[in-house]
Scaffold this motif. Structure first.
Motif, PDB file in Angstrom:
ATOM      1  N   THR A  30       0.816  -1.213   0.000  1.00 32.97           N
ATOM      2  CA  THR A  30       0.000   0.000   0.000  1.00 32.97           C
ATOM      3  C   THR A  30       0.853   1.268   0.000  1.00 32.97           C
ATOM      4  OG1 THR A  30      -0.185   0.102   2.416  1.00 32.97           O
ATOM      5  CG2 THR A  30      -1.876  -1.157   1.230  1.00 32.97           C
ATOM      6  N   TYR A  31       2.155   1.103  -0.166  1.00 35.07           N
ATOM      7  CA  TYR A  31       3.072   2.245  -0.173  1.00 35.07           C
ATOM      8  C   TYR A  31       3.768   2.366  -1.517  1.00 35.07           C
ATOM      9  CZ  TYR A  31       2.431   2.569   4.840  1.00 35.07           C
ATOM     10  OH  TYR A  31       1.879   2.719   6.080  1.00 35.07           O
ATOM     11  N   ALA A  32       3.639   3.525  -2.126  1.00 30.95           N
ATOM     12  CA  ALA A  32       4.484   3.849  -3.263  1.00 30.95           C
ATOM     13  C   ALA A  32       5.865   4.192  -2.723  1.00 30.95           C
ATOM     14  CB  ALA A  32       3.913   5.022  -4.041  1.00 30.95           C
ATOM     15  N   MET A  33       6.888   3.851  -3.490  1.00 29.25           N
ATOM     16  CA  MET A  33       8.250   3.979  -2.997  1.00 29.25           C
ATOM     17  C   MET A  33       9.096   4.864  -3.900  1.00 29.25           C
ATOM     18  SD  MET A  33       8.094   2.092  -0.308  1.00 29.25           S
ATOM     19  CE  MET A  33       9.844   2.012   0.115  1.00 29.25           C
ATOM     20  N   GLY A  34      10.126   5.426  -3.299  1.00 23.73           N
ATOM     21  CA  GLY A  34      11.037   6.256  -4.078  1.00 23.73           C
ATOM     22  C   GLY A  34      12.445   6.206  -3.516  1.00 23.73           C
ATOM     23  N   TRP A  35      13.387   6.587  -4.350  1.00 22.35           N
ATOM     24  CA  TRP A  35      14.767   6.765  -3.936  1.00 22.35           C
ATOM     25  C   TRP A  35      15.168   8.218  -4.191  1.00 22.35           C
ATOM     26  CZ3 TRP A  35      17.789   3.335  -1.395  1.00 22.35           C
ATOM     27  CH2 TRP A  35      17.422   1.994  -1.428  1.00 22.35           C
ATOM     28  N   PHE A  36      15.869   8.784  -3.239  1.00 20.69           N
ATOM     29  CA  PHE A  36      16.425  10.124  -3.353  1.00 20.69           C
ATOM     30  C   PHE A  36      17.898  10.051  -2.983  1.00 20.69           C
ATOM     31  CE2 PHE A  36      12.604  12.839  -3.707  1.00 20.69           C
ATOM     32  CZ  PHE A  36      11.628  11.893  -3.483  1.00 20.69           C
ATOM     33  N   ARG A  37      18.639  11.096  -3.297  1.00 20.89           N
ATOM     34  CA  ARG A  37      20.042  11.125  -2.911  1.00 20.89           C
ATOM     35  C   ARG A  37      20.465  12.542  -2.554  1.00 20.89           C
ATOM     36  NH1 ARG A  37      22.851   9.859  -8.827  1.00 20.89           N
ATOM     37  NH2 ARG A  37      22.416  11.895  -9.790  1.00 20.89           N
ATOM     38  N   GLN A  38      21.510  12.611  -1.734  1.00 17.32           N
ATOM     39  CA  GLN A  38      22.049  13.907  -1.344  1.00 17.32           C
ATOM     40  C   GLN A  38      23.561  13.846  -1.351  1.00 17.32           C
ATOM     41  OE1 GLN A  38      20.739  15.395   2.497  1.00 17.32           O
ATOM     42  NE2 GLN A  38      21.154  17.500   1.871  1.00 17.32           N
ATOM     43  N   ALA A  39      24.145  14.658  -2.218  1.00 17.68           N
ATOM     44  CA  ALA A  39      25.598  14.772  -2.297  1.00 17.68           C
ATOM     45  C   ALA A  39      26.056  15.882  -1.355  1.00 17.68           C
ATOM     46  CB  ALA A  39      26.016  15.068  -3.727  1.00 17.68           C
ATOM     47  N   PRO A  40      27.309  15.841  -0.917  1.00 17.26           N
ATOM     48  CA  PRO A  40      27.809  16.880  -0.008  1.00 17.26           C
ATOM     49  C   PRO A  40      27.626  18.278  -0.577  1.00 17.26           C
ATOM     50  CG  PRO A  40      29.361  15.071  -0.148  1.00 17.26           C
ATOM     51  CD  PRO A  40      28.317  14.796  -1.185  1.00 17.26           C
ATOM     52  N   GLY A  41      27.042  19.148   0.214  1.00 18.56           N
ATOM     53  CA  GLY A  41      26.842  20.516  -0.208  1.00 18.56           C
ATOM     54  C   GLY A  41      25.639  20.742  -1.096  1.00 18.56           C
ATOM     55  N   ASN A  42      24.939  19.666  -1.407  1.00 14.80           N
ATOM     56  CA  ASN A  42      23.771  19.779  -2.284  1.00 14.80           C
ATOM     57  C   ASN A  42      22.487  19.457  -1.539  1.00 14.80           C
ATOM     58  OD1 ASN A  42      25.627  20.268  -4.263  1.00 14.80           O
ATOM     59  ND2 ASN A  42      25.216  18.411  -5.441  1.00 14.80           N
ATOM     60  N   GLU A  43      21.387  19.873  -2.110  1.00 12.52           N
ATOM     61  CA  GLU A  43      20.095  19.489  -1.556  1.00 12.52           C
ATOM     62  C   GLU A  43      19.770  18.055  -1.984  1.00 12.52           C
ATOM     63  OE1 GLU A  43      17.936  23.882  -1.440  1.00 12.52           O
ATOM     64  OE2 GLU A  43      17.196  22.336  -2.786  1.00 12.52           O
ATOM     65  N   GLU A  88      29.732  11.501 -10.306  1.00  9.45           N
ATOM     66  CA  GLU A  88      28.680  12.403  -9.837  1.00  9.45           C
ATOM     67  C   GLU A  88      27.487  11.689  -9.201  1.00  9.45           C
ATOM     68  OE1 GLU A  88      30.110  12.365 -12.843  1.00  9.45           O
ATOM     69  OE2 GLU A  88      28.643  12.755 -14.451  1.00  9.45           O
ATOM     70  N   ASP A  89      27.494  10.350  -9.221  1.00 12.59           N
ATOM     71  CA  ASP A  89      26.462   9.591  -8.514  1.00 12.59           C
ATOM     72  C   ASP A  89      26.794   9.440  -7.029  1.00 12.59           C
ATOM     73  OD1 ASP A  89      26.215   7.477 -11.391  1.00 12.59           O
ATOM     74  OD2 ASP A  89      24.820   9.067 -10.793  1.00 12.59           O
ATOM     75  N   THR A  90      27.986   9.868  -6.634  1.00 19.63           N
ATOM     76  CA  THR A  90      28.382   9.797  -5.233  1.00 19.63           C
ATOM     77  C   THR A  90      27.433  10.605  -4.367  1.00 19.63           C
ATOM     78  OG1 THR A  90      30.717   9.436  -5.747  1.00 19.63           O
ATOM     79  CG2 THR A  90      30.205  10.355  -3.589  1.00 19.63           C
ATOM     80  N   ALA A  91      26.850   9.943  -3.364  1.00 19.57           N
ATOM     81  CA  ALA A  91      25.852  10.605  -2.511  1.00 19.57           C
ATOM     82  C   ALA A  91      25.399   9.622  -1.445  1.00 19.57           C
ATOM     83  CB  ALA A  91      24.649  11.059  -3.335  1.00 19.57           C
TER      84      ALA A  91
END
Length: 126
Positions: A30-43, A88-91
């Motif tokens: 019943t949950y839609a899922m997602g992935w997010f990422r945050q690199a140093p100094g970035n939102e 640039e995928d580092t996060a």
């Protein structure tokens, strides 16, 4: 629902990793899922999302064609297969969940998600 992300690590550019996010304490389907990422100094930024059934997916342009999101509702787990990794995928990668009643809807805004995992570090080296 509680989310536990795993699978991060150090990989060379061009390599692959698979992240997992195990859910507990709720009815996963019943949950839609997602992935997010945050690199140093970035939102924190959106990476990929998947609907309740897994039939709909959506990707950020920066990862389209390289990353694949999937889910196994029997195992209460969502995955992020990451291929052709770039520096640039580092996060720190976070999984997120939102309760939904729409089988095919995906969500790509942070504000749409109610539950977050602790994050797993992905470092891509040259």
């Amino acid at each position: 629902v509680q989310l536990q992300a795993s699978g991060g690590g150090l990989v060379q550019a061009g390599g692959s990793l698979r992240l997992s996010c195990a859910a507990s304490g709720g009815t996963f389907s019943t949950y839609a899922m997602g992935w997010f990422r945050q690199a140093p100094g970035n939102e924190r930024e959106f990476v990929a999302a998947i609907s309740l059934s897994g039939g709909s997916t959506y990707y950020a342009d920066s990862v389209k064609g390289r990353f694949t999101i999937s889910r196994d509702n029997a195992k209460n787990t969502v995955y992020l297969q990451m291929n052709s990794l770039k520096i640039e995928d580092t996060a720190v990668y976070y999984c997120a969940a939102t309760y939904s009643t729409y089988y095919s809807t995906v969500y790509y805004r942070e504000s749409q998600y109610d539950y977050w995992g602790q994050g797993t570090q992905v470092t891509v080296s040259s």
